[in-house]
Design a protein around this motif. Structure first.
Motif, mmCIF file in Angstrom:
data_model
loop_
_atom_site.group_PDB
_atom_site.id
_atom_site.type_symbol
_atom_site.label_atom_id
_atom_site.label_comp_id
_atom_site.label_asym_id
_atom_site.label_seq_id
_atom_site.Cartn_x
_atom_site.Cartn_y
_atom_site.Cartn_z
ATOM 1 N N HIS A 140 -5.379 9.792 -8.157
ATOM 2 C CA HIS A 140 -4.504 8.877 -7.421
ATOM 3 C C HIS A 140 -3.133 9.518 -7.288
ATOM 4 N N THR A 141 -2.624 9.623 -6.060
ATOM 5 C CA THR A 141 -1.322 10.226 -5.797
ATOM 6 C C THR A 141 -0.420 9.207 -5.112
ATOM 7 N N ALA A 142 0.759 8.989 -5.677
ATOM 8 C CA ALA A 142 1.691 8.008 -5.109
ATOM 9 C C ALA A 142 3.104 8.327 -5.582
ATOM 10 N N TRP A 143 4.083 7.859 -4.787
ATOM 11 C CA TRP A 143 5.487 7.966 -5.175
ATOM 12 C C TRP A 143 5.827 6.848 -6.160
ATOM 13 N N HIS A 144 6.591 7.206 -7.189
ATOM 14 C CA HIS A 144 7.035 6.246 -8.194
ATOM 15 C C HIS A 144 8.554 6.319 -8.313
ATOM 16 N N GLY A 145 9.169 5.147 -8.444
ATOM 17 C CA GLY A 145 10.610 5.113 -8.618
ATOM 18 C C GLY A 145 11.009 5.489 -10.031
ATOM 19 N N LEU A 146 12.072 6.293 -10.151
ATOM 20 C CA LEU A 146 12.644 6.629 -11.446
ATOM 21 C C LEU A 146 13.709 5.584 -11.778
ATOM 22 N N ARG A 147 13.425 4.753 -12.754
ATOM 23 C CA ARG A 147 14.381 3.736 -13.146
ATOM 24 C C ARG A 147 15.518 4.381 -13.929
ATOM 25 N N PRO A 148 16.762 4.082 -13.550
ATOM 26 C CA PRO A 148 17.890 4.773 -14.184
ATOM 27 C C PRO A 148 18.107 4.330 -15.619
ATOM 28 N N ASP A 149 18.650 5.245 -16.416
ATOM 29 C CA ASP A 149 19.018 4.946 -17.783
ATOM 30 C C ASP A 149 20.400 4.288 -17.775
ATOM 31 N N ALA A 150 20.523 3.113 -18.386
ATOM 32 C CA ALA A 150 21.773 2.352 -18.320
ATOM 33 C C ALA A 150 22.946 3.109 -18.921
ATOM 34 N N SER A 151 22.702 3.860 -20.002
ATOM 35 C CA SER A 151 23.800 4.578 -20.642
ATOM 36 C C SER A 151 24.327 5.716 -19.783
ATOM 37 N N ARG A 152 23.479 6.233 -18.883
ATOM 38 C CA ARG A 152 23.914 7.332 -18.018
ATOM 39 C C ARG A 152 24.786 6.827 -16.880
ATOM 40 N N TRP A 153 24.469 5.659 -16.324
ATOM 41 C CA TRP A 153 25.129 5.184 -15.114
ATOM 42 C C TRP A 153 26.272 4.211 -15.375
ATOM 43 N N SER A 154 26.264 3.515 -16.487
ATOM 44 C CA SER A 154 27.229 2.436 -16.688
ATOM 45 C C SER A 154 28.670 2.928 -16.722
ATOM 46 N N SER A 155 28.887 4.142 -17.233
ATOM 47 C CA SER A 155 30.254 4.634 -17.356
ATOM 48 C C SER A 155 30.806 5.182 -16.054
ATOM 49 N N SER A 156 29.925 5.515 -15.092
ATOM 50 C CA SER A 156 30.378 6.152 -13.863
ATOM 51 C C SER A 156 30.187 5.275 -12.633
ATOM 52 N N ARG A 157 29.609 4.092 -12.782
ATOM 53 C CA ARG A 157 29.383 3.204 -11.647
ATOM 54 C C ARG A 157 29.879 1.812 -12.004
ATOM 55 N N SER A 158 30.645 1.204 -11.111
ATOM 56 C CA SER A 158 31.153 -0.128 -11.375
ATOM 57 C C SER A 158 30.100 -1.196 -11.135
ATOM 58 N N ARG A 159 29.150 -0.908 -10.237
ATOM 59 C CA ARG A 159 28.123 -1.889 -9.928
ATOM 60 C C ARG A 159 27.060 -1.896 -11.016
ATOM 61 N N VAL A 172 0.856 -1.190 0.000
ATOM 62 C CA VAL A 172 0.000 0.000 0.000
ATOM 63 C C VAL A 172 0.892 1.240 0.000
ATOM 64 N N PRO A 173 0.879 2.054 -1.069
ATOM 65 C CA PRO A 173 1.771 3.212 -1.129
ATOM 66 C C PRO A 173 1.399 4.273 -0.103
ATOM 67 N N LEU A 174 2.425 5.003 0.362
ATOM 68 C CA LEU A 174 2.189 6.033 1.368
ATOM 69 C C LEU A 174 1.676 7.335 0.762
ATOM 70 N N GLY A 175 2.124 7.692 -0.417
ATOM 71 C CA GLY A 175 1.703 8.969 -0.985
ATOM 72 C C GLY A 175 2.198 10.117 -0.130
ATOM 73 N N ARG A 176 1.291 11.068 0.162
ATOM 74 C CA ARG A 176 1.660 12.213 0.991
ATOM 75 C C ARG A 176 1.538 11.922 2.486
ATOM 76 N N GLY A 177 0.826 10.876 2.854
ATOM 77 C CA GLY A 177 0.508 10.630 4.251
ATOM 78 C C GLY A 177 1.663 10.058 5.037
ATOM 79 N N PRO A 178 1.650 10.223 6.364
ATOM 80 C CA PRO A 178 2.691 9.659 7.223
ATOM 81 C C PRO A 178 2.496 8.161 7.427
ATOM 82 N N LEU A 179 3.594 7.477 7.703
ATOM 83 C CA LEU A 179 3.535 6.044 7.960
ATOM 84 C C LEU A 179 2.653 5.732 9.161
ATOM 85 N N SER A 180 2.720 6.550 10.193
ATOM 86 C CA SER A 180 1.941 6.301 11.412
ATOM 87 C C SER A 180 0.452 6.255 11.127
ATOM 88 N N ARG A 181 -0.038 7.094 10.229
ATOM 89 C CA ARG A 181 -1.472 7.107 9.903
ATOM 90 C C ARG A 181 -1.882 5.826 9.188
#
Length: 279
Positions: free
Chosen positions: A192-211, A75-84
């Motif tokens: 509907h309001t929710a947080w969504h993950g931004l999936r990284p672009d492989a070409s942007r990260w591959s040259s600067s990250r070993s993992r 269940v996504p949290l959106g703007r609300g606090p976890l406690s609620r």
């Protein structure tokens, strides 16, 4: 030949970027947490549901300060606090499963500076591009609402929408990351309001990250408000429609061609005329 005597429906998509946060490389984790002897989960959180401290050691093996709580039992949290959310839906549960993001080791968490913009893309089921709409350029501020939004008709054949975040005005530069929204899974006629993950672009990260990038890697998170609803128009001779019919469309496909999105930007309020004081 104009379209006359026909009742037509079309889907309209409203999408707004509310906020951005944690624009650095992190990973998604799913961890079980349980209540301690005092009946709490022992998580000291910020207003944005980031873990600041642990009040007891019951979950010290799976939770770290700096972790960002995203959802509880899916269940996504959106703007609300976890406690609620815990009080409303999981008050009787001794243990729950949290989804959270955690900065990857050696990743700089310094706030992003400079300008950003986003591009909304409408995609077919095979992933090919049907339409795309860039936003205005905005100064990045993680502590404030962004406000970029689109209102547009959804043409036939659209399966999902992709929201890409860019840091450069050159479209040839790889995006920071993108979030995909499956339109069929959106609640009908509801905002509907929710947080969504931004999936990284492989070409942007591959040259600067070993993992290597994995399916759980993120380049940031975006809070999106979205609503998909039906717009109806009765088209009849002499009748009034929500749309202008001065150009004589030849087909319904031409009539429902995508419109350019509305761009919303802040503007100063007009001064309010105050009545003269009575002395």
């Amino acid at each position: 030949k104009k379209i006359q005597g026909v009742h037509m429906d079309t889907d309209v998509l409203f999408l707004k970027i509310e906020r951005l946060r944690r624009l650095y490389r992190s990973e998604i984790l799913t961890v079980p947490v349980e209540r301690g002897d005092n009946g709490t989960f022992g998580l000291g959180l910020s207003d944005d549901n980031e873990v600041l401290r642990l009040h007891h050691d019951a979950n010290a093996q799976v939770i770290e300060p700096g972790d960002q709580v995203i959802s509880v039992e899916g269940v996504p949290l959106g703007r609300g606090p976890l406690s609620r959310l815990l009080a409303e839906r999981f008050a009787e549960r001794q243990a729950v499963t949290l989804t959270l993001s955690r900065a990857e080791p050696s990743t700089s968490t310094a706030p992003l500076t400079g300008d950003v913009f986003a591009t909304l893309k409408l995609l077919r089921a095979d992933g090919s591009l049907l339409q795309e709409y860039p936003s205005d350029l905005w100064r990045f501020r993680p502590d404030a609402a962004w406000g970029a939004c689109w209102t547009l008709r959804v043409p036939r054949g659209v399966a999902c929408a992709s929201l890409q975040l860019q840091r450069s005005l050159l479209f040839t530069d790889p995006p920071v990351g993108s979030a995909v929204l499956q339109l069929d899974s959106l609640p009908a006629e509801e905002l509907h309001t929710a947080w969504h993950g931004l999936r990284p672009d492989a070409s942007r990260w591959s040259s600067s990250r070993s993992r290597p990038l994995g399916s759980s890697s993120l380049a940031g998170e975006v809070l999106i408000s979205v609503r998909r609803y039906r717009e109806s128009s009765s088209v009849s001779p002499g009748g009034h429609s929500l749309h202008s019919f001065d150009n004589g469309w030849e087909s319904a496909d031409e009539f429902f061609a995508p419109l350019l999105p509305e761009q919303h930007a802040p503007a100063p309020l007009k001064p309010i005329a105050e009545p003269s004081p009575i002395l």
